[in-house]
Design an enzyme around this catalytic site. Structure first.
Site, PDB file in Angstrom:
ATOM      1  N   ARG A  53       0.787  -1.192   0.083  1.00  0.00           N
ATOM      2  CA  ARG A  53       0.115  -0.009  -0.026  1.00  0.00           C
ATOM      3  C   ARG A  53       1.020   1.328   0.021  1.00  0.00           C
ATOM      4  O   ARG A  53       2.084   1.140   0.103  1.00  0.00           O
ATOM      5  CB  ARG A  53      -1.007   0.147   1.135  1.00  0.00           C
ATOM      6  CG  ARG A  53      -0.312  -0.214   2.574  1.00  0.00           C
ATOM      7  CD  ARG A  53      -0.730   0.451   3.740  1.00  0.00           C
ATOM      8  NE  ARG A  53      -0.606   1.962   3.485  1.00  0.00           N
ATOM      9  CZ  ARG A  53       0.619   2.575   3.656  1.00  0.00           C
ATOM     10  NH1 ARG A  53       1.579   2.086   3.972  1.00  0.00           N
ATOM     11  NH2 ARG A  53       0.530   3.785   3.535  1.00  0.00           N
ATOM     12  N   ASP A 242      -2.142  10.782  -2.859  1.00  0.00           N
ATOM     13  CA  ASP A 242      -2.544   9.497  -3.854  1.00  0.00           C
ATOM     14  C   ASP A 242      -2.768  10.058  -5.087  1.00  0.00           C
ATOM     15  O   ASP A 242      -2.684   9.435  -6.237  1.00  0.00           O
ATOM     16  CB  ASP A 242      -3.740   8.813  -3.344  1.00  0.00           C
ATOM     17  CG  ASP A 242      -3.189   7.973  -2.227  1.00  0.00           C
ATOM     18  OD1 ASP A 242      -3.255   8.461  -0.997  1.00  0.00           O
ATOM     19  OD2 ASP A 242      -2.937   6.810  -2.303  1.00  0.00           O
TER      20      ASP A 242
HETATM   21  O1  MRU Z   1      -4.908   3.161   1.716  1.00  0.00           O
HETATM   22  P1  MRU Z   1      -3.349   3.454   1.616  1.00  0.00           P
HETATM   23  O2  MRU Z   1      -2.778   2.955   3.020  1.00  0.00           O
HETATM   24  O3  MRU Z   1      -2.725   3.215   0.297  1.00  0.00           O
HETATM   25  O4  MRU Z   1      -3.428   4.971   1.711  1.00  0.00           O
HETATM   26  C1  MRU Z   1      -2.130   5.581   1.532  1.00  0.00           C
HETATM   27  C2  MRU Z   1      -2.082   7.058   1.659  1.00  0.00           C
HETATM   28  O5  MRU Z   1      -2.952   7.599   1.692  1.00  0.00           O
HETATM   29  C3  MRU Z   1      -0.613   7.652   1.582  1.00  0.00           C
HETATM   30  O6  MRU Z   1      -0.787   9.027   2.376  1.00  0.00           O
HETATM   31  C4  MRU Z   1      -0.219   8.152  -0.099  1.00  0.00           C
HETATM   32  O7  MRU Z   1      -0.343   6.988  -0.564  1.00  0.00           O
HETATM   33  C5  MRU Z   1       1.076   8.567  -0.039  1.00  0.00           C
HETATM   34  S1  MRU Z   1       2.329   7.439   0.250  1.00  0.00           S
HETATM   35  C6  MRU Z   1       3.846   8.109   0.009  1.00  0.00           C
END
Ligand code: MRU
Length: 354
Positions: A53, A242
Site C-alpha cells: 500500500r 494519492d
Molecule cells: O490506503 P493506503 O494505505 O494505500 O493510503 C495511503 C495514503 O493515503 C498515503 O498517504 C499516500 O499513498 C502517500 S504514500 C507516500
C-alpha cells in the site's frame, strides 16, 4: 537515525529475478513477514487488501506485476505479447482507483514494452522500465525529503497522517522522507502520528517505522488533531498524496482534509509531499478524482473482533480531497511548489517532461 542505511533494510517491493517480494503490511507491527507474488491474481489481491500500500509502492508493485503477467501468460509471439500487455494494464491498473501512481506505472511499463520487436524483448523492456520506476521513486523520495527539510528549518513538532515512509515507497518516503531528512541532518524532530482509522496505517506502520529508525514519535487518535494544534504541540502538518489535480486539490487518506481544516483554523502550515508520479494534470480539480469505497467490515470488525453491531449501515471512503486553498506548499523532487498551484503544478510537470 544514525547509521540507518536504506539499502540494508527490506524494501517494500522487490524483484528477485522471477517474482515479486513484498513486506506484508497487513501483518505489521506484530509480525514482519515477506511474501512472494508469483501470479497476477496474487498481485491484484495484495494491492486490494493493502498487503502492499501507499501510492508509490502500489505503482512499483503494479509495474512489476506486468512482468509477472507476461511470464504467466507466456505469449508465443509479438501480437500475443502486445495483447497480453493491454489486458494486464486493465486488470492490474484498476486494482485500486484513487492513487494515480498505479495506472501511471502500468501504462508507463506498457508504453516502454511496446518498443520491443519480439515477445522476449518486449518482456525485457517491461522489466527494465519497472525497475527504472522503482529507482526513480527512491531518488525522488530523497529529493522530496531535502526540499521539505530546507523549507521546515526551525520547525520541530510535525504532525502526520497515514504512512508515507519506506513502507509506502521505494525510498525513505514522501512526508516521512522529510522527517528522515531532518533526522539525518541532525535537526531536532518530533512526530505526532494520527492513528489513521480504520486500518491504522499511522498506529501500526508509521509508529513501527519511525521507532525502528530511532525517531521520536507519539501516537494520537485522529480526532485529537485540533486539540494538539490548540495546545502548541504542532509546528507543521505534512501528509502524502494519492492524486493531485492540476489545481492542487489533493486526494489522500481519509482524515487528511480534517487535519487541513484544523491546521488552517490554528494558523499552522499544512504541507503535502509527493513525487511528480502522483500528479494528474489531466484533471482540472479534485472533483474528478474517484474515491475508493472499501468494505463495511473494515469498520464493523478489527481482525475478526466486532467493533459495531452486525449489519450496521456503513460509509467507508478510503480517501478524501483536501482543497488546494488549504495547502501551504507541496514538496516534490523538483522543488517546493507554491500557490497558485494551477500555475506552479503544470509548470513543474511540463518542465520535468522536457
Ligand atoms: O490506503 P493506503 O494505505 O494505500 O493510503 C495511503 C495514503 O493515503 C498515503 O498517504 C499516500 O499513498 C502517500 S504514500 C507516500
Amino acid at each position: 537515525m544514525s547509521g540507518l542505511d536504506l539499502d540494508t533494510l527490506a524494501p517494500s517491493v522487490a524483484w528477485t529475478g522471477d517474482r515479486i517480494e513484498i513486506i506484508d503490511q497487513t501483518r505489521l507491527p506484530d509480525e514482519f513477514e515477506i511474501i512472494e507474488l508469483v501470479s497476477v491474481d496474487a498481485v491484484v489481491d495484495a494491492i486490494c487488501r493493502l498487503a502492499v500500500r501507499g501510492a508509490p509502492a502500489i505503482g512499483a508493485c503494479g509495474a512489476l506485476g506486468i512482468v509477472i503477467g507476461l511470464d504467466e501468460r507466456h505469449p508465443e509471439d509479438l501480437p500475443a505479447a502486445r495483447s497480453a500487455l493491454d489486458e494486464l494494464v486493465e486488470v492490474i491498473g484498476s486494482a485500486r482507483p484513487t492513487a494515480v501512481n498505479l495506472r501511471w506505472a502500468v501504462e508507463r511499463v506498457r508504453d516502454a514494452a511496446l518498443e520491443g520487436d519480439t515477445a522476449d524483448r518486449l518482456r525485457r523492456m517491461a522489466l527494465d522500465e519497472a525497475l527504472r520506476i522503482i529507482a526513480e521513486d527512491k531518488d525522488a523520495c530523497s529529493r522530496i525529503g531535502e526540499a521539505g527539510r530546507a523549507e521546515l528549518t526551525g520547525m520541530t513538532n510535525i504532525m502526520t497522517h497515514c504512512n508515507t515512509g519506506r513502507l509506502a515507497t521505494a525510498g525513505w518516503g514522501t512526508a516521512l522522507g522529510v522527517i528522515y531528512a531532518k533526522a539525518a541532518a541532525g535537526e531536532p524532530v518530533r512526530v505526532l502520528a494520527s492513528e489513521t482509522r480504520p486500518l491504522l496505517q499511522g498506529a501500526r506502520l508509521t509508529i513501527w517505522e519511525l521507532e525502528d529508525a530511532g525517531i521520536d514519535v507519539t501516537l494520537m487518535p485522529d480526532s485529537a488533531d485540533a486539540a494538539a494544534m490548540s495546545v502548541g504541540k504542532v509546528d507543521a502538518v505534512i501528509v502524502g498524496a494519492d492524486r493531485i489535480a492540476a489545481n492542487g486539490d489533493t486526494a489522500n487518506k481519509i482524515g487528511t482534509f480534517s487535519h487541513a481544516v484544523n491546521a488552517r483554523y490554528a494558523g499552522i502550515p499544512f504541507y503535502v509531499a509527493a513525487s511528480l508520479s502522483t500528479f494528474d494534470t489531466a484533471i482540472a480539480s479534485g472533483d474528478e478524482i474517484t474515491i475508493e469505497l472499501r468494505s463495511d467490515d473494515e469498520l464493523t470488525a478489527w481482525r475478526g473482533i466486532p467493533t459495531a453491531p452486525a449489519g450496521a449501515s456503513v460509509w467507508n471512503p478510503a480517501f478524501d480531497i483536501t482543497p488546494a486553498g488549504l495547502i501551504t506548499a507541496i514538496f516534490t523532487e523538483v522543488g517546493v511548489l507554491h500557490p497558485p498551484f494551477d500555475v506552479s503544478i503544470p509548470a513543474a510537470v511540463e518542465h520535468a517532461e522536457r
